[in-house]
Design an enzyme around this catalytic site. Structure first.
Site, PDB file in Angstrom:
ATOM      1  N   GLU A 249      25.769  31.637  57.537  1.00 61.94           N
ATOM      2  CA  GLU A 249      25.896  32.874  58.327  1.00 61.94           C
ATOM      3  C   GLU A 249      24.934  32.713  59.495  1.00 61.94           C
ATOM      4  OE1 GLU A 249      25.407  35.728  60.142  1.00 61.94           O
ATOM      5  OE2 GLU A 249      24.423  36.866  58.539  1.00 61.94           O
ATOM      6  N   CYS A 283      22.478  39.914  63.885  1.00 64.16           N
ATOM      7  CA  CYS A 283      23.423  38.870  64.308  1.00 64.16           C
ATOM      8  C   CYS A 283      24.745  39.456  64.794  1.00 64.16           C
ATOM      9  CB  CYS A 283      23.641  37.868  63.180  1.00 64.16           C
ATOM     10  SG  CYS A 283      24.106  38.647  61.644  1.00 64.16           S
TER      11      CYS A 283
HETATM   12  P1  NAD Z   1      14.414  29.683  63.587  1.00 65.42           P
HETATM   13  O1  NAD Z   1      15.737  29.245  64.023  1.00 65.42           O
HETATM   14  O2  NAD Z   1      13.366  28.652  63.419  1.00 65.42           O
HETATM   15  O3  NAD Z   1      14.484  30.473  62.195  1.00 65.42           O
HETATM   16  C1  NAD Z   1      15.532  31.302  61.791  1.00 65.42           C
HETATM   17  C2  NAD Z   1      15.443  31.400  60.256  1.00 65.42           C
HETATM   18  O4  NAD Z   1      15.726  30.127  59.693  1.00 65.42           O
HETATM   19  C3  NAD Z   1      14.039  31.747  59.744  1.00 65.42           C
HETATM   20  O5  NAD Z   1      14.185  32.611  58.643  1.00 65.42           O
HETATM   21  C4  NAD Z   1      13.439  30.426  59.307  1.00 65.42           C
HETATM   22  O6  NAD Z   1      12.548  30.565  58.232  1.00 65.42           O
HETATM   23  C5  NAD Z   1      14.658  29.659  58.860  1.00 65.42           C
HETATM   24  N1  NAD Z   1      14.534  28.226  59.060  1.00 65.42           N
HETATM   25  C6  NAD Z   1      14.140  27.582  60.184  1.00 65.42           C
HETATM   26  N2  NAD Z   1      14.171  26.247  60.002  1.00 65.42           N
HETATM   27  C7  NAD Z   1      14.589  26.046  58.726  1.00 65.42           C
HETATM   28  C8  NAD Z   1      14.843  24.880  57.941  1.00 65.42           C
HETATM   29  N3  NAD Z   1      14.707  23.639  58.442  1.00 65.42           N
HETATM   30  N4  NAD Z   1      15.254  25.055  56.667  1.00 65.42           N
HETATM   31  C9  NAD Z   1      15.444  26.294  56.154  1.00 65.42           C
HETATM   32  N5  NAD Z   1      15.233  27.414  56.841  1.00 65.42           N
HETATM   33  C10 NAD Z   1      14.817  27.301  58.119  1.00 65.42           C
HETATM   34  O7  NAD Z   1      13.804  30.662  64.635  1.00 65.42           O
HETATM   35  P2  NAD Z   1      13.369  32.176  64.692  1.00 65.42           P
HETATM   36  O8  NAD Z   1      12.428  32.277  65.839  1.00 65.42           O
HETATM   37  O9  NAD Z   1      12.895  32.698  63.389  1.00 65.42           O
HETATM   38  O10 NAD Z   1      14.707  32.912  65.095  1.00 65.42           O
HETATM   39  C11 NAD Z   1      15.345  32.441  66.264  1.00 65.42           C
HETATM   40  C12 NAD Z   1      16.775  32.722  66.273  1.00 65.42           C
HETATM   41  O11 NAD Z   1      17.389  32.603  65.003  1.00 65.42           O
HETATM   42  C13 NAD Z   1      17.098  34.123  66.682  1.00 65.42           C
HETATM   43  O12 NAD Z   1      17.041  34.244  68.061  1.00 65.42           O
HETATM   44  C14 NAD Z   1      18.487  34.286  66.173  1.00 65.42           C
HETATM   45  O13 NAD Z   1      19.378  33.707  67.096  1.00 65.42           O
HETATM   46  C15 NAD Z   1      18.496  33.465  64.922  1.00 65.42           C
HETATM   47  N6  NAD Z   1      18.399  34.305  63.707  1.00 65.42           N
HETATM   48  C16 NAD Z   1      19.561  34.741  63.184  1.00 65.42           C
HETATM   49  C17 NAD Z   1      19.542  35.561  62.075  1.00 65.42           C
HETATM   50  C18 NAD Z   1      20.824  36.077  61.490  1.00 65.42           C
HETATM   51  O14 NAD Z   1      20.838  37.145  60.895  1.00 65.42           O
HETATM   52  N7  NAD Z   1      21.929  35.333  61.616  1.00 65.42           N
HETATM   53  C19 NAD Z   1      18.319  35.936  61.515  1.00 65.42           C
HETATM   54  C20 NAD Z   1      17.126  35.455  62.074  1.00 65.42           C
HETATM   55  C21 NAD Z   1      17.182  34.622  63.177  1.00 65.42           C
END
Ligand code: NAD
Length: 477
Positions: A249, A283
């Site tokens: 997702e 999202c």
């Molecule tokens: P990010 O992409 O690093 O993290 C997003 C989420 O993924 C966090 O919960 C993080 O813990 C997890 N994550 C990151 N790298 C991972 C890995 N290698 N293995 C497992 N989990 C991992 O960056 P961020 O700054 O937290 O969020 C940036 C962007 O992520 C947002 O701008 C948005 O576009 C997206 N996001 C989407 C949702 C959603 O509901 N679909 C939720 C949070 C963030």
């Protein structure tokens, strides 16, 4: 008042084996409010052992007994809403009213999957021989590794856990380090209900290290992730190397097409309410508001008035309608995206700046006439910024809606049944809601297409993602 968060491994709440912890910050004050245990490999090995042994028990537990325990967890969660909501607000920032509704909705999700698990029917296929039974049987896929983000720390986890447990799977949940305590309190509602030790394990730590360790591990049979598209692609590739089932997702960039014949008041009020809900960190938030030329000026005027009227503040205060952004990264992203949009010719009608210098508060922002080359027209903003652009003719609106590689949610407003049907058919999206905001209920599918991922998180489709199909053919001789 804000609790420290432990790991849950094999039914025991515990510190990390090496005692490591991470700080938890309140985004409204930028002060450290607590610590969360940081799991090591040793902790993950323990969790893997327990999730496997619990699976041997849980897969043989009857669907009715699983449902009984799930309902008991839902009762516990419901009874604790008032206690958990302030914790969720303190760690994530959202207003108390939104925190309460996240928790009450979560208990509805548990109940829905509890009941649906009882109805996970198989199938009998007419045989080629009268003495034969040809049966399609559904079995739990096995232990699941679930990864959930910080925007809805409870809601994101509950969808995965409830569907997995209802299907007979056991879970290692790697929840969000930035907002850990509300999720832990939600998990406690399950352990207090009497789930077998190890059926649910909860860990926090370094997301990359944990996913790299759990996904390839032979114990784990399914991976479910909610987060950004780049991370989702990386985890899907890893899961593919080890032939693990996945649900992804991922990001969205929802178009909202407002036709000239739409009800002007409800289109403005619904889109504004949902743009600024959870400070836009959703999202399925409407992002590209595409308004047909004759309705454009009136829509913009109404939307700017709505944006200016949003009361921004600490989520614990009763008058607050929009809290701070959940982390400082989002402030940087808003400033970069808005600056770039204006540089490329977009008009900033309201907002655009951080509020004050303490806490991640940001003004509800409206941009118009932003060219497609601007970063915000291509990258998920994940914050309280609405882009309103004009279109002439449905073909132009559909082309813009489908221009991006995202395809999670879409919205449309029109009084014409013919236009509604055309948009429902032509917009490349996993979900579209027309003249209302009718997404994300437990009983309806929640899923994306294209770079927004695959596998549903709602409806019967979600339960199926945690089930294997087994075909059994048996002849009586
Ligand atoms: P990010 O992409 O690093 O993290 C997003 C989420 O993924 C966090 O919960 C993080 O813990 C997890 N994550 C990151 N790298 C991972 C890995 N290698 N293995 C497992 N989990 C991992 O960056 P961020 O700054 O937290 O969020 C940036 C962007 O992520 C947002 O701008 C948005 O576009 C997206 N996001 C989407 C949702 C959603 O509901 N679909 C939720 C949070 C963030």
């Amino acid at each position: 008042m804000y609790p420290n968060t432990s790991l849950l491994i094999g039914g025991k709440w515990t510190d990390a084996a090496n005692g490591a912890t991470l700080p938890v910050m309140n985004p409204a004050t930028e002060l450290e409010i607590g610590r969360v245990a940081h799991a090591s490999k040793e902790d993950l090995d323990q969790a893997l052992e327990h999730v496997a042994s619990a699976f041997a028990v849980w897969r043989k537990t009857t669907a009715r007994e699983r449902a009984r325990l799930l309902h008991a967890a839902a009762d516990n969660l419901r009874a604790r809403v008032e206690a958990i909501a302030p914790i969720l607000t303190m760690e994530q920032g959202k207003p108390l009213a939104e925190a309460r509704s996240e928790l009450t909705n979560a208990s509805d999700v548990i109940r829905w999957f509890a009941e649906e698990g009882i109805r996970a029917y198989g199938r009998l296929i007419p045989p080629r021989n009268p003495d034969t039974y040809q049966m399609v049987v559904k079995e739990p896929v096995g232990p699941v590794a679930a990864f959930t983000p910080w925007n809805y720390p409870v809601a994101q986890a509950i969808r995965k856990m409830s569907a997995a447990l209802a299907a007979g799977c056991t879970v290692i949940l790697k929840a969000a380090e930035e907002a850990p305590a509300s999720c832990a309190a939600m998990v406690k509602a399950f352990t207090d209900a009497g789930f077998p030790d190890g059926a649910i394990n909860l860990v926090y730590g370094n997301p990359g290290e944990i996913s790299e360790y759990l996904i390839p591990h032979p114990t784990i049979r399914k991976v479910s992730f909610t987060g950004s598209t780049p991370v989702g692609k990386q985890l899907t590739a890893l899961a593919g190397q080890h032939m693990k089932r996945v649900t992804m997702e991922l990001g969205g960039h929802a178009p909202a097409i407002v036709c000239a014949d739409a009800d002007p008041e409800s289109s403005v009020s619904m889109l504004a309410a949902h743009k600024f809900h959870n400070a836009g960190q959703v999202c399925i938030a409407p992002t590209r508001l595409l308004v047909e030329e004759p309705a454009f000026d009136g829509f913009v005027e109404g939307f700017v008035t709505a944006a200016k009227s949003v009361e921004v503040g600490d989520g614990l205060l009763p008058q607050t309608q929009m809290g701070p952004l959940a982390n400082a990264r989002r402030i940087d992203a808003m400033e970069r995206l808005i600056g770039d949009a204006v540089d490329k010719g977009g008009k900033l009608l309201t907002g655009g700046r951080r509020i004050g210098n303490k806490g991640n508060f940001f003004e509800p922002t409206v941009l118009t006439d932003v060219p497609p080359s601007a970063a915000i027209m291509n990258e998920e903003p994940f914050g309280p910024v609405a882009v309103i652009n004009r279109f002439r003719g449905l073909d132009e609106a559909v082309a813009e809606a489908n221009r991006l590689s995202f395809g999670l949610a879409a919205y449309a407003f029109t009084r014409s049944q013919r236009t509604a049907a055309l948009l429902a058919a032509e917009v490349e999206t996993g979900m579209i809601s027309i003249n209302e905001y009718g997404l994300a209920y437990p009983e309806v599918p929640f899923n994306g297409v294209k770079d927004s991922g695959y596998g549903s998180e709602g409806g019967t489709e979600a339960l199926e993602t945690y089930q294997n199909i087994k075909f059994v053919s048996q002849t009586h001789r």
